[in-house]
Design a protein around this motif. Structure first.
Motif, PDB file in Angstrom:
ATOM      1  N   ARG A 137       0.816  -1.217   0.000  1.00 29.21           N
ATOM      2  CA  ARG A 137       0.000   0.000   0.000  1.00 29.21           C
ATOM      3  C   ARG A 137       0.846   1.261   0.000  1.00 29.21           C
ATOM      4  NH1 ARG A 137      -4.812  -0.976   2.000  1.00 29.21           N
ATOM      5  NH2 ARG A 137      -5.362   0.949   0.942  1.00 29.21           N
ATOM      6  N   THR A 138       2.112   1.129   0.378  1.00 31.28           N
ATOM      7  CA  THR A 138       2.996   2.289   0.410  1.00 31.28           C
ATOM      8  C   THR A 138       4.108   2.113  -0.609  1.00 31.28           C
ATOM      9  OG1 THR A 138       4.356   1.281   2.149  1.00 31.28           O
ATOM     10  CG2 THR A 138       2.532   2.702   2.847  1.00 31.28           C
ATOM     11  N   TRP A 139       4.727   3.238  -0.962  1.00 31.14           N
ATOM     12  CA  TRP A 139       5.840   3.209  -1.909  1.00 31.14           C
ATOM     13  C   TRP A 139       6.919   4.170  -1.394  1.00 31.14           C
ATOM     14  CZ3 TRP A 139       6.360  -0.055  -5.957  1.00 31.14           C
ATOM     15  CH2 TRP A 139       7.479   0.142  -6.767  1.00 31.14           C
ATOM     16  N   PRO A 140       8.199   3.752  -1.442  1.00 29.28           N
ATOM     17  CA  PRO A 140       9.266   4.618  -0.919  1.00 29.28           C
ATOM     18  C   PRO A 140       9.572   5.795  -1.838  1.00 29.28           C
ATOM     19  CG  PRO A 140      10.186   2.580  -1.801  1.00 29.28           C
ATOM     20  CD  PRO A 140       8.698   2.432  -1.863  1.00 29.28           C
ATOM     21  N   LEU A 141       8.928   6.902  -1.587  1.00 27.60           N
ATOM     22  CA  LEU A 141       9.129   8.120  -2.381  1.00 27.60           C
ATOM     23  C   LEU A 141       9.952   9.112  -1.556  1.00 27.60           C
ATOM     24  CD1 LEU A 141       5.520   8.306  -3.792  1.00 27.60           C
ATOM     25  CD2 LEU A 141       7.573   7.993  -5.175  1.00 27.60           C
ATOM     26  N   ASP A 142      11.254   8.837  -1.465  1.00 21.03           N
ATOM     27  CA  ASP A 142      12.108   9.680  -0.633  1.00 21.03           C
ATOM     28  C   ASP A 142      13.294  10.250  -1.398  1.00 21.03           C
ATOM     29  OD1 ASP A 142      13.423   7.314  -1.025  1.00 21.03           O
ATOM     30  OD2 ASP A 142      13.492   6.732   1.089  1.00 21.03           O
ATOM     31  N   ALA A 143      13.288  10.105  -2.732  1.00 21.81           N
ATOM     32  CA  ALA A 143      14.412  10.580  -3.545  1.00 21.81           C
ATOM     33  C   ALA A 143      14.124  11.962  -4.112  1.00 21.81           C
ATOM     34  CB  ALA A 143      14.691   9.608  -4.683  1.00 21.81           C
ATOM     35  N   GLU A 144      15.134  12.821  -4.091  1.00 19.39           N
ATOM     36  CA  GLU A 144      15.016  14.122  -4.738  1.00 19.39           C
ATOM     37  C   GLU A 144      15.318  14.029  -6.226  1.00 19.39           C
ATOM     38  OE1 GLU A 144      17.414  17.010  -2.784  1.00 19.39           O
ATOM     39  OE2 GLU A 144      16.354  16.856  -0.873  1.00 19.39           O
ATOM     40  N   SER A 145      16.238  13.143  -6.597  1.00 16.52           N
ATOM     41  CA  SER A 145      16.617  12.968  -8.001  1.00 16.52           C
ATOM     42  C   SER A 145      16.421  11.502  -8.376  1.00 16.52           C
ATOM     43  CB  SER A 145      18.084  13.370  -8.205  1.00 16.52           C
ATOM     44  OG  SER A 145      18.442  13.310  -9.570  1.00 16.52           O
ATOM     45  N   VAL A 146      15.721  11.265  -9.490  1.00 18.56           N
ATOM     46  CA  VAL A 146      15.309   9.923  -9.877  1.00 18.56           C
ATOM     47  C   VAL A 146      15.705   9.652 -11.325  1.00 18.56           C
ATOM     48  CG1 VAL A 146      13.342   8.355 -10.121  1.00 18.56           C
ATOM     49  CG2 VAL A 146      13.341  10.067  -8.302  1.00 18.56           C
ATOM     50  N   ALA A 147      16.138   8.415 -11.606  1.00 21.95           N
ATOM     51  CA  ALA A 147      16.414   7.981 -12.978  1.00 21.95           C
ATOM     52  C   ALA A 147      15.293   7.067 -13.451  1.00 21.95           C
ATOM     53  CB  ALA A 147      17.749   7.239 -13.045  1.00 21.95           C
ATOM     54  N   VAL A 148      14.873   7.247 -14.691  1.00 25.52           N
ATOM     55  CA  VAL A 148      13.932   6.339 -15.342  1.00 25.52           C
ATOM     56  C   VAL A 148      14.608   5.835 -16.608  1.00 25.52           C
ATOM     57  CG1 VAL A 148      11.666   6.063 -16.408  1.00 25.52           C
ATOM     58  CG2 VAL A 148      11.928   7.559 -14.409  1.00 25.52           C
ATOM     59  N   ILE A 149      14.758   4.521 -16.717  1.00 28.49           N
ATOM     60  CA  ILE A 149      15.480   3.920 -17.841  1.00 28.49           C
ATOM     61  C   ILE A 149      14.478   3.373 -18.838  1.00 28.49           C
ATOM     62  CG2 ILE A 149      17.131   2.141 -18.518  1.00 28.49           C
ATOM     63  CD1 ILE A 149      18.238   2.291 -15.632  1.00 28.49           C
ATOM     64  N   GLY A 150      14.472   3.915 -20.053  1.00 30.32           N
ATOM     65  CA  GLY A 150      13.557   3.465 -21.084  1.00 30.32           C
ATOM     66  C   GLY A 150      13.071   4.627 -21.926  1.00 30.32           C
ATOM     67  N   GLN A 311      18.937   9.097  -6.398  1.00 29.88           N
ATOM     68  CA  GLN A 311      18.722   8.275  -5.207  1.00 29.88           C
ATOM     69  C   GLN A 311      17.711   7.162  -5.431  1.00 29.88           C
ATOM     70  OE1 GLN A 311      17.946  11.988  -4.654  1.00 29.88           O
ATOM     71  NE2 GLN A 311      20.161  12.014  -5.017  1.00 29.88           N
ATOM     72  N   ALA A 312      17.190   7.074  -6.658  1.00 27.48           N
ATOM     73  CA  ALA A 312      16.261   5.993  -7.020  1.00 27.48           C
ATOM     74  C   ALA A 312      16.322   5.811  -8.525  1.00 27.48           C
ATOM     75  CB  ALA A 312      14.835   6.315  -6.572  1.00 27.48           C
ATOM     76  N   ALA A 313      16.008   4.592  -8.979  1.00 25.05           N
ATOM     77  CA  ALA A 313      16.013   4.297 -10.417  1.00 25.05           C
ATOM     78  C   ALA A 313      14.875   3.350 -10.737  1.00 25.05           C
ATOM     79  CB  ALA A 313      17.345   3.681 -10.835  1.00 25.05           C
ATOM     80  N   TYR A 314      14.205   3.625 -11.847  1.00 24.75           N
ATOM     81  CA  TYR A 314      13.096   2.799 -12.305  1.00 24.75           C
ATOM     82  C   TYR A 314      13.436   2.252 -13.688  1.00 24.75           C
ATOM     83  CZ  TYR A 314      10.286   4.961  -8.617  1.00 24.75           C
ATOM     84  OH  TYR A 314       9.805   5.389  -7.408  1.00 24.75           O
ATOM     85  N   ARG A 315      13.365   0.946 -13.854  1.00 22.25           N
ATOM     86  CA  ARG A 315      13.591   0.357 -15.179  1.00 22.25           C
ATOM     87  C   ARG A 315      12.239   0.184 -15.872  1.00 22.25           C
ATOM     88  NH1 ARG A 315      14.124  -3.534 -11.382  1.00 22.25           N
ATOM     89  NH2 ARG A 315      12.984  -5.506 -11.649  1.00 22.25           N
ATOM     90  N   ALA A 316      12.122   0.809 -17.035  1.00 21.83           N
ATOM     91  CA  ALA A 316      10.898   0.735 -17.835  1.00 21.83           C
ATOM     92  C   ALA A 316      11.286   0.235 -19.219  1.00 21.83           C
ATOM     93  CB  ALA A 316      10.215   2.095 -17.908  1.00 21.83           C
ATOM     94  N   VAL A 317      11.811  -0.991 -19.251  1.00 16.57           N
ATOM     95  CA  VAL A 317      12.349  -1.559 -20.487  1.00 16.57           C
ATOM     96  C   VAL A 317      11.459  -2.650 -21.055  1.00 16.57           C
ATOM     97  CG1 VAL A 317      14.728  -0.971 -19.912  1.00 16.57           C
ATOM     98  CG2 VAL A 317      13.800  -3.162 -19.138  1.00 16.57           C
ATOM     99  N   GLY A 318      10.223  -2.711 -20.586  1.00 14.38           N
ATOM    100  CA  GLY A 318       9.291  -3.675 -21.139  1.00 14.38           C
ATOM    101  C   GLY A 318       8.674  -4.552 -20.068  1.00 14.38           C
TER     102      GLY A 318
END
Length: 457
Positions: A137-150, A311-318
């Motif tokens: 129900r929760t998500w760690p949203l504590d980063a000021e700078s985020v990477a999204v790959i894709g 401080q966080a990274a999300y992979r959106a490669v499929g």
């Protein structure tokens, strides 16, 4: 008139489109279709895989609702295939089954550091912000700078939700727990990385334009990424979508920036190499190699390595499909092996009575509307394969609901979905919004079965 009793496992767009097409194409048959869905509510990807601020795409639900509300197709929600009902059960009660279970897992990204704390899959994040009942129900949203790959639409959805101010999502059906989580996010910068150039992205123009409409968010693009090679110029001149996106990106290059509280950076020609850890084993940076056009429509490495602190990274490669108990599965492709929707055994022979459609058939490519032509191909084989249909021992309409009741399955039906739908709309109306989605599975079931009133948390 011969009877065709069909089970469809998965009540998302692919499964509902298949039901609709079969009802229209199976001339000369008395068709009876049952949809089985592991979630208490139907619509799959449209309800749980499309960002809540996409009302145009959400409008597809209206077409899907029309199919279900005809009263010809039955819905069995909250039924897990392989647990509550098995392939052997289906053979006892139907002539054939179509699997339309989609693809909900993240595809792998093979770079060092992908398993660090602070590294996430886009599919999991999408499930969270869409209120999927089976994710935390929760998500760690504590980063000021985020990477999204894709460089596809999912990458843009993730980036937009991260960068967008939570209050601007209130007109949507965003669950309250998601709103509260995003409201406290300290994010200031979202960096999107793609290894190819701006003329080769997999975005759609609509998705791209929406980024530029975000309130109090600067769009940052880099002039070095727009030194187009001949292949890129040809794509811009000959492909209308690419032409439109090139125009949008160039408009952003001319914008004044520096006044917004948040920034969304698009990094092209940037091949991710590694997620760098800090002393705690948490994501501290993304390291990437600068690429360049190879003259043949692809890219090659330049050897120049850069690093951006995040401080966080999300992979959106499929996305990637999941195996189903008792059903063949291609571990490499993430699909059910098939020939035009006819499921194949491990040795390549056709399995009578077993079919597939949608992403579990062809992989997670194409937009939602593409599943219509996909379903047509599968349905045509079902109709033509009458000689190899199963011969069920008990094809009666009450056999399956009785079986589920005997097993203690709290299944929901179409009336139950109407109850839940009306309840969510009422919650939204009370808060001055269109809808507030109920998230917990048990509360979804209770509302569907008329047993209690749900909360919105």
């Amino acid at each position: 008139m011969p009877t065709l009793r069909l089970a469809i496992v998965g009540a998302g767009p692919a499964g509902i489109y298949a039901a609709d097409i079969l009802l229209r194409e199976a001339h000369g048959y008395d068709v009876s279709i049952d949809l089985f869905e592991q979630l208490p509510a139907p619509y799959g990807l449209v309800r749980y895989g499309v960002a809540p601020d996409h009302p145009r795409i959400k409008g597809i639900i209206n077409a899907l609702r029309d199919v279900l509300d005809r009263g010809v197709v039955r819905l069995f929600g909250n039924v897990r295939f392989g647990e509550d009902i098995t392939l052997d059960d289906l053979k006892q009660h139907y002539n054939a089954v179509v699997f339309s279970t989609g693809a909900i897992k993240d595809a792998d990204l093979d770079i060092p550091g992908v398993d660090l704390e602070g590294s996430y899959g886009a599919a999991d994040f999408v499930s969270w912000f869409d209120g999927h009942p089976d994710v935390p129900r929760t998500w760690p949203l504590d980063a000021e700078s985020v990477a999204v790959i894709g460089n596809g639409n999912v990458a843009l959805d993730v980036s937009r939700i991260l960068a967008k101010h939570a209050d601007d999502l209130l007109p949507t059906e965003i669950p309250d727990n998601v709103y509260q989580g995003l409201k406290t996010s300290p994010v200031t910068d979202v960096h999107v990385f793609g290894r190819r150039g701006p003329a080769q992205v997999k975005f759609t123009p609509l998705e791209l334009r929406e980024l530029g409409e975000l309130r109090d968010v600067d769009m940052i693009v880099y002039d070095e990424d727009f030194d187009h090679d001949e292949a890129s110029l040809t794509a811009i001149q000959t492909n209308k979508q690419v032409m439109v996106m090139n125009r949008v990106l160039n408009q952003w290059r001319e914008r004044e920036v520096g006044q917004a509280s948040r920034r969304l950076h698009l990094h092209f020609y940037a091949k991710p190499l590694e997620l760098v850890a800090d002393e705690r084993g948490h994501v501290a940076a993304i390291r990437y190699e600068r690429t360049r056009p190879d003259g043949q429509g692809g890219v090659e490495g330049t050897g120049e390595v850069r690093e951006v602190a995040v401080q966080a990274a999300y992979r959106a490669v499929g996305y990637f499909g999941s195996p189903l108990p008792g059903v063949p599965f291609d571990e490499r492709q993430g699909v059910i092996p098939n020939r035009e929707g006819q499921v194949l055994s491990e040795d390549g022979h056709r399995l009578p009575g077993v079919y597939a459609t949608g992403w579990i058939k062809r992989g997670p490519v194409g937009l939602i509307g593409h599943t219509k032509s996909d379903a047509m191909e599968t349905v045509q084989h079902i109709v033509n394969d009458q000689a190899s249909w199963w011969t069920p021992e008990d094809p009666s309409e009450e056999a399956v609901p009785n079986l589920l009741r005997e097993r203690g399955v709290a299944f929901t039906d179409l009336d139950g979905w109407h109850n839940l739908d009306a309840h969510e709309l009422a919650l939204g109306e009370a808060a001055g919004r269109e809808r507030i989605k109920v998230v917990p599975r048990d509360e979804m079931i209770d509302v569907s079965l008329g047993r209690t009133t749900a909360s919105t948390s």
